[in-house]
Design an enzyme around this catalytic site. Structure first.
Site, PDB file in Angstrom:
ATOM      1  N   GLU A   1       0.627  -8.207 -18.281  1.00  0.00           N
ATOM      2  CA  GLU A   1       0.302  -7.497 -17.041  1.00  0.00           C
ATOM      3  C   GLU A   1      -0.606  -6.292 -17.243  1.00  0.00           C
ATOM      4  O   GLU A   1      -1.311  -5.892 -16.338  1.00  0.00           O
ATOM      5  CB  GLU A   1       1.560  -7.099 -16.262  1.00  0.00           C
TER       6      GLU A   1
ATOM      7  N   ASN B   1       1.233  -0.154   5.847  1.00  0.00           N
ATOM      8  CA  ASN B   1       1.637  -0.938   4.679  1.00  0.00           C
ATOM      9  C   ASN B   1       2.405  -2.129   5.202  1.00  0.00           C
ATOM     10  O   ASN B   1       3.443  -1.959   5.849  1.00  0.00           O
ATOM     11  CB  ASN B   1       2.518  -0.085   3.758  1.00  0.00           C
ATOM     12  N   GLY B   2       1.921  -3.337   4.948  1.00  0.00           N
ATOM     13  CA  GLY B   2       2.604  -4.535   5.425  1.00  0.00           C
ATOM     14  C   GLY B   2       1.590  -5.530   5.945  1.00  0.00           C
ATOM     15  O   GLY B   2       0.394  -5.438   5.635  1.00  0.00           O
TER      16      GLY B   2
ATOM     17  N   TRP C   1      -3.589  -1.881  -1.209  1.00  0.00           N
ATOM     18  CA  TRP C   1      -3.538  -3.123  -1.982  1.00  0.00           C
ATOM     19  C   TRP C   1      -3.896  -4.197  -0.967  1.00  0.00           C
ATOM     20  O   TRP C   1      -3.119  -4.493  -0.060  1.00  0.00           O
ATOM     21  CB  TRP C   1      -2.132  -3.328  -2.542  1.00  0.00           C
TER      22      TRP C   1
ATOM     23  N   ARG D   1       0.961   2.100  -5.901  1.00  0.00           N
ATOM     24  CA  ARG D   1       1.324   1.070  -4.930  1.00  0.00           C
ATOM     25  C   ARG D   1       0.136   0.201  -4.521  1.00  0.00           C
ATOM     26  O   ARG D   1       0.290  -0.783  -3.797  1.00  0.00           O
ATOM     27  CB  ARG D   1       1.910   1.714  -3.677  1.00  0.00           C
TER      28      ARG D   1
ATOM     29  N   LYS E   1       5.173  -7.705 -20.115  1.00  0.00           N
ATOM     30  CA  LYS E   1       4.577  -6.388 -20.373  1.00  0.00           C
ATOM     31  C   LYS E   1       3.168  -6.543 -20.910  1.00  0.00           C
ATOM     32  O   LYS E   1       2.234  -5.920 -20.444  1.00  0.00           O
ATOM     33  CB  LYS E   1       5.437  -5.677 -21.417  1.00  0.00           C
TER      34      LYS E   1
ATOM     35  N   HIS F   1       9.080 -28.072 -28.600  1.00  0.00           N
ATOM     36  CA  HIS F   1       9.009 -29.144 -27.601  1.00  0.00           C
ATOM     37  C   HIS F   1       7.739 -29.046 -26.760  1.00  0.00           C
ATOM     38  O   HIS F   1       7.757 -29.380 -25.583  1.00  0.00           O
ATOM     39  CB  HIS F   1      10.261 -29.102 -26.713  1.00  0.00           C
TER      40      HIS F   1
ATOM     41  N   CYS G   1       0.856  -1.177   0.000  1.00  0.00           N
ATOM     42  CA  CYS G   1       0.000   0.000   0.000  1.00  0.00           C
ATOM     43  C   CYS G   1       0.900   1.238   0.000  1.00  0.00           C
ATOM     44  O   CYS G   1       2.105   1.143   0.188  1.00  0.00           O
ATOM     45  CB  CYS G   1      -0.852   0.012   1.256  1.00  0.00           C
TER      46      CYS G   1
ATOM     47  N   LYS H   1       3.181  -1.422  -7.831  1.00  0.00           N
ATOM     48  CA  LYS H   1       4.510  -1.183  -8.400  1.00  0.00           C
ATOM     49  C   LYS H   1       5.599  -1.817  -7.555  1.00  0.00           C
ATOM     50  O   LYS H   1       6.542  -2.410  -8.064  1.00  0.00           O
ATOM     51  CB  LYS H   1       4.748   0.317  -8.510  1.00  0.00           C
TER      52      LYS H   1
ATOM     53  N   GLU I   1      10.479 -10.405 -21.184  1.00  0.00           N
ATOM     54  CA  GLU I   1      10.022  -9.072 -20.778  1.00  0.00           C
ATOM     55  C   GLU I   1       8.807  -8.648 -21.621  1.00  0.00           C
ATOM     56  O   GLU I   1       7.855  -8.052 -21.106  1.00  0.00           O
ATOM     57  CB  GLU I   1      11.177  -8.064 -20.906  1.00  0.00           C
TER      58      GLU I   1
HETATM   59  O1  M6R Z   1      11.397  -2.515  -7.891  1.00  0.00           O
HETATM   60  P1  M6R Z   1      11.872  -3.805  -8.449  1.00  0.00           P
HETATM   61  O2  M6R Z   1      12.676  -3.660  -9.675  1.00  0.00           O
HETATM   62  O3  M6R Z   1      12.573  -4.672  -7.436  1.00  0.00           O
HETATM   63  O4  M6R Z   1      10.534  -4.573  -8.850  1.00  0.00           O
HETATM   64  C1  M6R Z   1      10.551  -5.895  -9.304  1.00  0.00           C
HETATM   65  C2  M6R Z   1       9.255  -6.260  -9.982  1.00  0.00           C
HETATM   66  O5  M6R Z   1       8.192  -6.203  -9.068  1.00  0.00           O
HETATM   67  C3  M6R Z   1       8.953  -5.335 -11.151  1.00  0.00           C
HETATM   68  O6  M6R Z   1      10.010  -5.348 -12.059  1.00  0.00           O
HETATM   69  C4  M6R Z   1       7.665  -5.774 -11.885  1.00  0.00           C
HETATM   70  O7  M6R Z   1       7.823  -7.036 -12.440  1.00  0.00           O
HETATM   71  C5  M6R Z   1       7.364  -4.741 -12.956  1.00  0.00           C
HETATM   72  N1  M6R Z   1       6.632  -3.653 -12.416  1.00  0.00           N
HETATM   73  C6  M6R Z   1       6.618  -5.313 -14.101  1.00  0.00           C
HETATM   74  O8  M6R Z   1       6.474  -4.374 -15.122  1.00  0.00           O
END
Ligand code: M6R
Length: 611
Positions: free
Chosen positions: A493, A107-108, A81, A32, A490, A509, A2, A606, A486
């Site tokens: 998500e 947050n936690g 969140w 967040r 992208k 395979h 959060c 994020k 990647e």
């Molecule tokens: O802040 P970080 O780079 O440690 O975050 C790791 C992942 O949570 C982050 O890269 C996530 O996969 C991306 N937001 C996806 O686009």
């Protein structure tokens, strides 16, 4: 995961209402978590706390309840969140005690909340929500019957198991915000007549550039003109030694005319790659990092999500240029490999936020076994940035879009520059060669810009074509494999289309079983793979797939894909900057075409600060 914020301000020191400052801060923290949102303002004249909260996103909720015009000079805010309890109004934060004289945002996860809740219920406390957080407000209520709020807060915090970044207000001490941190990020912002506390720096940039990132186990309070910080054992922290100054500007966390942060950040890539390059070339930080790596026995690299994909690029660059093996692992799986780490080993840790709990835990486990941690992060004051033995800044500027874009390519750039430096130290590259290679990477930003210009139209067109697709593949070989991972992340998500990535050879395979007429298969074609990948394109064409190649014009004929996303033809070291923008743009335009907000993907936050 959060976002929390607290602001306390002298009545005379700002024209802006404090509730408006909190609302604006929440706007930049919304990435967040955005299941629900709320604020608590202390109305000192009436000796009461005003709570406004609801499920839903900030803009609607803040408008419905008129957040900005809530009276008061001290308040807290939260964007959620959900972990414990569904995203409902009752479960939204702030959570309060029985009399609504104490409010808390968190947050936690408080792991032992049920135990504490039973204890408090036995003493007559009435709980309203299903959250773990509510116990904190009731416990402070209980303990402050016989003591001041800070003492009660400290006792409460010492009972909590789990992770927390907390901000709490009480009508008894109406200009103070009490805070504590363990495993979830929390930063104090200091300014004249106003002090703030928040989950991250962008939420406070309108008011200050001076910050104190908290360490685990720290606790304290802020008032408009004072900051008190101590360790849980009661040792008072000398604040002067802890202040950091950040050169980010508040307009960096605004959309600046773009409809979404994600597209703004894709377009920022030419500039931020230039900043990363120039920043790293202007001092000896990479030399010092390479010296440290030289002393390493085994080299590991760990990260999560997009940062893990950048780590796979790092592995490729290192092994190609230095001949030294790099062992990559996904941070959350560290328990399967930690026994391999010894004193003398190096763990490279890649994290945009520097706060990802999985990555942090992996780093701590390796350090506990004597390994040295070298972090690559975008937030220098972050926990990973501070706890690592050596930290290299990415200099991407704040990234607000939940989907990582510009930070991926800046991580790639840091990794290639570091591998060049390391290669020269281990004698695999002469000085002239090193200079030449570094100069080539100075073009990374320009190439990203060219690639964006060449592929944006094609990405929009392809989004129109695939937006009703249920499933698709990204395939690559060599450098194209991490890029394919990647690309799939992208797309899935933010557009919620199922996307999977494989090394192209592996597609035979098993995955090819799914391919039928018009099934989209994207090929990310790097120069180390164009020959073999042509056969994989042919195999997919033979099954009627919609084959799309991301490649320079010169490979068009050889590949035989039905569609070509033409990217700039570049030196192999620059290929990530040519090949990445088209799939970022494709993901963005597909999400938009499907009616989704790419900045707010469902179920995601994020920065992932829970396990
Ligand atoms: O802040 P970080 O780079 O440690 O975050 C790791 C992942 O949570 C982050 O890269 C996530 O996969 C991306 N937001 C996806 O686009």
């Amino acid at each position: 995961m959060c976002g929390i914020i607290g602001v306390t301000c002298l009545p005379s020191s700002r024209n802006q209402k404090v509730a408006e400052i909190i609302t604006n801060g929440l706007r930049s923290l919304e990435y967040r978590g955005y299941d629900s949102v709320g604020i608590a303002m202390i109305d000192a004249s009436e000796r009461r706390i005003i709570i406004k909260k609801s499920d839903g996103m900030l803009e609607q909720v803040a408008k419905r309840y008129d957040f900005p015009n809530t009276p008061g000079f001290t308040g807290i805010g939260h964007t959620r969140w959900a972990t414990h309890g569904a995203p409902t109004q009752i479960n939204a934060h702030p959570q309060v005690d029985c009399k609504q004289e104490i409010a808390v945002v968190h947050n936690g996860i408080v792991k032992n909340f049920l135990e504490l809740k039973r204890e408090l219920e036995a003493k007559g406390h009435i709980f309203k929500s299903e959250t773990d957080t509510e116990v904190i407000a009731h416990m402070v209520e209980e303990l402050s019957k016989n003591s001041d709020t800070f003492t009660a807060f400290k006792k409460t915090v010492s009972m909590l198991e789990g992770s927390y970044a907390l901000a709490l207000v009480s009508v008894k001490e109406p200009d103070k915000i009490f805070f504590a941190r363990r495993e979830s990020p929390l930063i104090i912002g200091i300014s004249e007549g106003i002090n703030l506390i928040a989950s991250d720096i962008p939420a406070m940039l309108d008011h200050t550039n001076a910050f104190i990132p908290l360490s685990d186990g720290e606790i304290g309070w802020i008032s408009p003109s004072h900051v008190h910080l101590e360790s849980l054992s009661g040792e008072v922290v000398d604040l002067k030694k802890r202040i950091i100054y950040v050169d980010w500007k508040s307009d960096m966390v605004r959309k600046g005319g773009y409809p979404h942060f994600m597209i703004k950040e894709i377009h920022e890539q030419p500039q931020v790659l230039k900043n990363t390059y120039e920043g790293l070339m202007s001092d000896d930080i990479l030399d010092r990092a390479a010296d440290l790596l030289m002393r390493g026995e085994k080299l590991f690299v760990t990260a999560a999500g997009t940062s893990y994909h950048a780590s796979l690029l790092l592995k490729l660059f290192f092994e190609k240029l230095t001949g030294k093996i790099v062992y990559p692992f996904i941070a959350s799986e560290f328990r399967t490999v930690e026994h391999l780490a010894d004193r003398g080993d190096i763990i490279m840790v890649v994290s945009q936020s520097g706060e990802t709990i999985d990555t942090m835990k992996a780093m701590r486990a390796f350090r506990a076994r004597g390994a040295t941690a070298v972090a690559i992060t975008n937030v220098m004051g972050s926990t990973i940035g501070r706890e690592a033995d050596f930290t290299i800044p990415m200099r991407a500027g704040p990234e607000i879009g939940v989907a990582a874009t510009k930070t991926f390519l800046t991580q790639a750039l840091v990794a290639s520059l570091l591998s060049i430096k390391f290669s020269s130290k281990v004698g695999k590259m002469g000085k002239d060669e090193e200079r030449g290679a570094l100069a080539i990477l100075g073009e990374a930003g320009r190439i990203a810009g060219e690639s964006i210009a060449m592929t944006e139209g094609a990405a929009k067109g392809m989004a129109e074509r695939i937006h009703t697709t249920k499933s698709l593949y990204f395939l690559g070989r060599g450098l194209g494999v991490p890029l394919a991972y990647e690309a799939a992340l992208k797309l899935k998500e933010i557009s919620y289309i199922h996307a999977e990535a494989y090394p192209a050879g592996e597609s035979k395979h098993g995955p090819i079983a799914l391919v039928e007429r018009d099934f989209p298969v994207f090929f990310i074609v790097s120069s180390d793979s164009s020959d073999e990948i042509a056969s994989n394109v042919a195999e997919m064409n033979a099954r009627g797939a919609l084959t799309v190649a991301l490649a320079p014009e010169k490979f068009k004929e050889k590949l035989g894909a039905k569609v070509l996303f033409r990217v700039p033809e570049v030196d192999p070291m620059l290929e990530p900057y040519a090949l990445t923008p088209p799939f970022q743009l494709l993901a963005y335009y597909t999400a938009v075409r499907r009616g989704y907000n790419p900045d707010r993907p469902r179920n995601l936050a994020k920065t992932v600060t829970v396990e």
